[in-house]
Design a protein around this motif. Sequence first.
Motif, PDB file in Angstrom:
ATOM      1  N   ALA A   1     -13.949  61.491  73.787  1.00  0.00           N
ATOM      2  CA  ALA A   1     -14.246  60.972  75.435  1.00  0.00           C
ATOM      3  C   ALA A   1     -13.788  59.634  75.612  1.00  0.00           C
ATOM      4  CB  ALA A   1     -15.173  61.528  76.184  1.00  0.00           C
ATOM      5  N   ARG A   2     -14.310  59.036  74.692  1.00  0.00           N
ATOM      6  CA  ARG A   2     -14.235  57.734  74.793  1.00  0.00           C
ATOM      7  C   ARG A   2     -12.878  57.264  73.763  1.00  0.00           C
ATOM      8  NH1 ARG A   2     -17.474  52.235  72.792  1.00  0.00           N
ATOM      9  NH2 ARG A   2     -16.071  50.541  73.427  1.00  0.00           N
ATOM     10  N   SER A   3     -12.294  57.467  72.928  1.00  0.00           N
ATOM     11  CA  SER A   3     -10.798  57.662  72.543  1.00  0.00           C
ATOM     12  C   SER A   3      -9.805  57.548  73.540  1.00  0.00           C
ATOM     13  CB  SER A   3     -10.343  58.332  71.543  1.00  0.00           C
ATOM     14  OG  SER A   3      -9.905  58.924  70.974  1.00  0.00           O
ATOM     15  N   GLY A   4      -9.714  58.880  74.381  1.00  0.00           N
ATOM     16  CA  GLY A   4      -8.926  59.622  75.236  1.00  0.00           C
ATOM     17  C   GLY A   4      -8.836  58.626  76.393  1.00  0.00           C
ATOM     18  N   THR A   5      -9.967  57.981  76.642  1.00  0.00           N
ATOM     19  CA  THR A   5     -10.047  57.479  77.762  1.00  0.00           C
ATOM     20  C   THR A   5      -9.176  55.915  77.763  1.00  0.00           C
ATOM     21  OG1 THR A   5     -11.434  56.220  77.332  1.00  0.00           O
ATOM     22  CG2 THR A   5     -12.183  58.162  79.105  1.00  0.00           C
ATOM     23  N   ILE A   6      -8.877  55.634  76.446  1.00  0.00           N
ATOM     24  CA  ILE A   6      -8.518  54.595  75.911  1.00  0.00           C
ATOM     25  C   ILE A   6      -6.893  54.923  75.375  1.00  0.00           C
ATOM     26  CG2 ILE A   6      -8.148  52.486  74.224  1.00  0.00           C
ATOM     27  CD1 ILE A   6     -11.211  52.635  74.033  1.00  0.00           C
ATOM     28  N   THR A   7      -6.453  55.640  75.212  1.00  0.00           N
ATOM     29  CA  THR A   7      -5.319  56.775  74.608  1.00  0.00           C
ATOM     30  C   THR A   7      -4.161  56.410  75.056  1.00  0.00           C
ATOM     31  OG1 THR A   7      -6.021  58.613  73.813  1.00  0.00           O
ATOM     32  CG2 THR A   7      -6.068  56.916  72.324  1.00  0.00           C
TER      33      THR A   7
ATOM     34  N   ALA B   1       2.245  46.662  66.527  1.00  0.00           N
ATOM     35  CA  ALA B   1       1.151  46.692  65.298  1.00  0.00           C
ATOM     36  C   ALA B   1       0.052  45.246  65.694  1.00  0.00           C
ATOM     37  CB  ALA B   1       2.681  44.993  64.627  1.00  0.00           C
ATOM     38  N   THR B   2       0.038  45.238  66.800  1.00  0.00           N
ATOM     39  CA  THR B   2      -0.826  44.533  66.907  1.00  0.00           C
ATOM     40  C   THR B   2      -2.037  45.678  67.182  1.00  0.00           C
ATOM     41  OG1 THR B   2       0.132  43.667  68.863  1.00  0.00           O
ATOM     42  CG2 THR B   2      -2.339  43.399  69.109  1.00  0.00           C
ATOM     43  N   CYS B   3      -2.130  46.716  67.595  1.00  0.00           N
ATOM     44  CA  CYS B   3      -3.566  47.806  67.800  1.00  0.00           C
ATOM     45  C   CYS B   3      -3.792  47.924  65.722  1.00  0.00           C
ATOM     46  CB  CYS B   3      -2.085  49.086  67.552  1.00  0.00           C
ATOM     47  SG  CYS B   3      -1.953  49.785  69.420  1.00  0.00           S
ATOM     48  N   GLY B   4      -2.660  47.149  65.207  1.00  0.00           N
ATOM     49  CA  GLY B   4      -3.581  46.857  63.336  1.00  0.00           C
ATOM     50  C   GLY B   4      -4.917  46.313  62.897  1.00  0.00           C
ATOM     51  N   LEU B   5      -4.697  44.698  64.751  1.00  0.00           N
ATOM     52  CA  LEU B   5      -5.631  44.227  64.422  1.00  0.00           C
ATOM     53  C   LEU B   5      -6.837  44.729  65.319  1.00  0.00           C
ATOM     54  CD1 LEU B   5      -3.998  41.523  65.520  1.00  0.00           C
ATOM     55  CD2 LEU B   5      -4.605  41.707  63.250  1.00  0.00           C
ATOM     56  N   PHE B   6      -7.415  45.557  66.139  1.00  0.00           N
ATOM     57  CA  PHE B   6      -7.794  47.009  67.195  1.00  0.00           C
ATOM     58  C   PHE B   6      -9.509  46.650  65.712  1.00  0.00           C
ATOM     59  CE2 PHE B   6      -5.724  49.346  69.717  1.00  0.00           C
ATOM     60  CZ  PHE B   6      -5.258  47.889  70.931  1.00  0.00           C
ATOM     61  N   SER B   7     -10.305  46.473  66.314  1.00  0.00           N
ATOM     62  CA  SER B   7     -12.032  46.939  65.782  1.00  0.00           C
ATOM     63  C   SER B   7     -12.574  48.049  67.000  1.00  0.00           C
ATOM     64  CB  SER B   7     -12.103  45.757  65.512  1.00  0.00           C
ATOM     65  OG  SER B   7     -13.090  44.669  65.771  1.00  0.00           O
ATOM     66  N   PRO B   8     -13.919  47.669  65.979  1.00  0.00           N
ATOM     67  CA  PRO B   8     -14.771  48.311  67.300  1.00  0.00           C
ATOM     68  C   PRO B   8     -15.546  46.844  68.183  1.00  0.00           C
ATOM     69  CG  PRO B   8     -15.071  49.310  65.150  1.00  0.00           C
ATOM     70  CD  PRO B   8     -14.136  48.186  64.672  1.00  0.00           C
ATOM     71  N   ASN B   9     -14.965  45.741  67.811  1.00  0.00           N
ATOM     72  CA  ASN B   9     -15.890  44.965  68.967  1.00  0.00           C
ATOM     73  C   ASN B   9     -15.065  44.395  70.119  1.00  0.00           C
ATOM     74  OD1 ASN B   9     -17.857  44.491  67.037  1.00  0.00           O
ATOM     75  ND2 ASN B   9     -16.534  43.853  65.202  1.00  0.00           N
TER      76      ASN B   9
ATOM     77  N   TRP C   1     -10.746  47.246  77.996  1.00  0.00           N
ATOM     78  CA  TRP C   1     -10.143  46.359  78.623  1.00  0.00           C
ATOM     79  C   TRP C   1      -9.243  45.969  77.480  1.00  0.00           C
ATOM     80  CZ3 TRP C   1      -8.627  41.379  78.494  1.00  0.00           C
ATOM     81  CH2 TRP C   1      -9.805  40.639  78.157  1.00  0.00           C
ATOM     82  N   ALA C   2      -9.097  45.341  76.441  1.00  0.00           N
ATOM     83  CA  ALA C   2      -8.844  44.356  75.966  1.00  0.00           C
ATOM     84  C   ALA C   2      -7.271  45.119  75.370  1.00  0.00           C
ATOM     85  CB  ALA C   2      -9.060  43.933  74.552  1.00  0.00           C
ATOM     86  N   MET C   3      -8.525  46.341  74.671  1.00  0.00           N
ATOM     87  CA  MET C   3      -7.348  47.794  73.978  1.00  0.00           C
ATOM     88  C   MET C   3      -6.663  48.279  75.079  1.00  0.00           C
ATOM     89  SD  MET C   3      -9.487  49.144  71.015  1.00  0.00           S
ATOM     90  CE  MET C   3     -11.422  49.154  72.136  1.00  0.00           C
ATOM     91  N   PHE C   4      -6.897  48.460  75.601  1.00  0.00           N
ATOM     92  CA  PHE C   4      -6.081  49.148  77.036  1.00  0.00           C
ATOM     93  C   PHE C   4      -4.992  48.595  77.296  1.00  0.00           C
ATOM     94  CE2 PHE C   4      -4.856  51.079  80.924  1.00  0.00           C
ATOM     95  CZ  PHE C   4      -5.420  52.348  81.358  1.00  0.00           C
ATOM     96  N   GLY C   5      -5.537  47.008  77.794  1.00  0.00           N
ATOM     97  CA  GLY C   5      -4.198  46.514  78.255  1.00  0.00           C
ATOM     98  C   GLY C   5      -2.793  46.516  77.372  1.00  0.00           C
TER      99      GLY C   5
END
Length: 512
Positions: free
Chosen positions: A332-338, A377-385, A389-393
Amino acid sequence: MLKPRRRGIASVNAEIRDGIVPAASALAPARDPGGPDTSGPNYRVVALIVASALFMEFVDATVLATALPTMARDFGVRAQDMSIALTSYLLALAIFIPASGLLADRFGSRTVFRAAIALFMVGSLACGQAPTLELIVLARFVQGMGGAMMIPVGRLVLLRSVAKQDMVNAMSWLLVPALIGPIVGPPLGGFIVTYLDWRWIFYINLPIGLIGLWLVTRYIANFREKDVAPFDGPGFVLSGLSLGCLLFGFEMASRAGKGPLALGLIAIGTAAGVLYIRHAKGRGGAILDLTLLKDRTFRLSVIAGSVTRITQGAQPFLLPLMMQVGFGFSAARSGTITVATAVGSLAMKAAAPRVLRRFGFRRTLIWNGVIATAGYATCGLFSPNWPTWAMFGILAFSGFFMSLQFTAYNTIAYDGIEPRQMSSATAFYSTFQQLMLSLGICVAAVALHLAMLVHGSAHATLGDFSAAFWVVTAISLGATIWNMRFANDAGAQISGHVAAHESSGDMEAAKE
């Protein structure tokens, strides 16, 4: 004054499939010779029926991507092995889209459209009942056969039901449900997987399909052509064999111990492709018309767009896996971000005409392509921390610019195509579109597998996902070389970029 040559515009189904919301000025496809002088009283209903088919197909695709990790656990396989469930569907699209127009001409658009919906429903039911990965792959292929006929034939239905003056209005009705699908899909998938059972992803297609069958029977006429070209049977077999073996060869390459099988499939696919080229060379009525590549703008759009679609195909496969397997997020959380990528695509709608008018196609494709690829490419820098809002943006930002990129590709591709070639050109372009989206999934799976081997990990880690993202985006960045080969005035009559400049120059000359 020379009369401008009539220009064709990209097919709407191709734009939607790439997550595109084109501007109204780009929504008027080349008129079909059989189109009416006036629209019938129910043309908006016809548009909504076709849109409902789009909605069903795109919701299914986006919901499934969110559910892959849960399905992998039920089937007892690694999460990355589920890529074949996405690939088999896209493979069926690539194989059968070229034949869809001919089938509609021969048997009637209503007959084929109903058969496509029914086949999609049968595949959906089989997916929901599948006890193993192998059976769901087969069921997804059946679904893809229905989808391959559903969207192109739906487009033909609309072209033959709506007069030119009502086409933009009809297209706006068509786009509303189609745009909702990719936005609703990820959170809906997360809800179903978290609170219900993933099999309901496929069962929800059944009532929608039944309503669609009734509406098609009641409101859509059975258009047929009197003179239909002979079906290119050998070309269909050779192209299907080539596409099938190449895609499954790349898919097998991502699996441990499948190297010899992968090499064998790739070799067979390459040989079949060479035989098809020899078969189609100089042949009229070939199922994939290679003479279209003589047009420089069409050829460059196919090549550059294909390379860019490596990232576009990989992204919906890698992102849900990374967030659920690498981050430990719920579905559910993954879906709200992607869902952010679809939101970004929607926001692009109003901006595309102004950007293309200001900068032209060539400069837009060069610089926007770099920006869009860098965003993913920036998605490769994503982390759980990272904050949500930053990942969504970042995903919304990437979706905006990548959607603009495909709006430009899908529009400029048909700049030099004559109206009589439009059907062949849209089939050719759509086929390569689906092929490269499938290849993007395969490349992502192979990159993920290789990263796991390098790191010596039995299960994909966060570093493995990062490496996979950077591999696919590095490949797509290579499209810049081809984007630079577009002429400076390519698509000028469509964008108005050069036309506006020349008009200003004419006014200055008149003052003098």
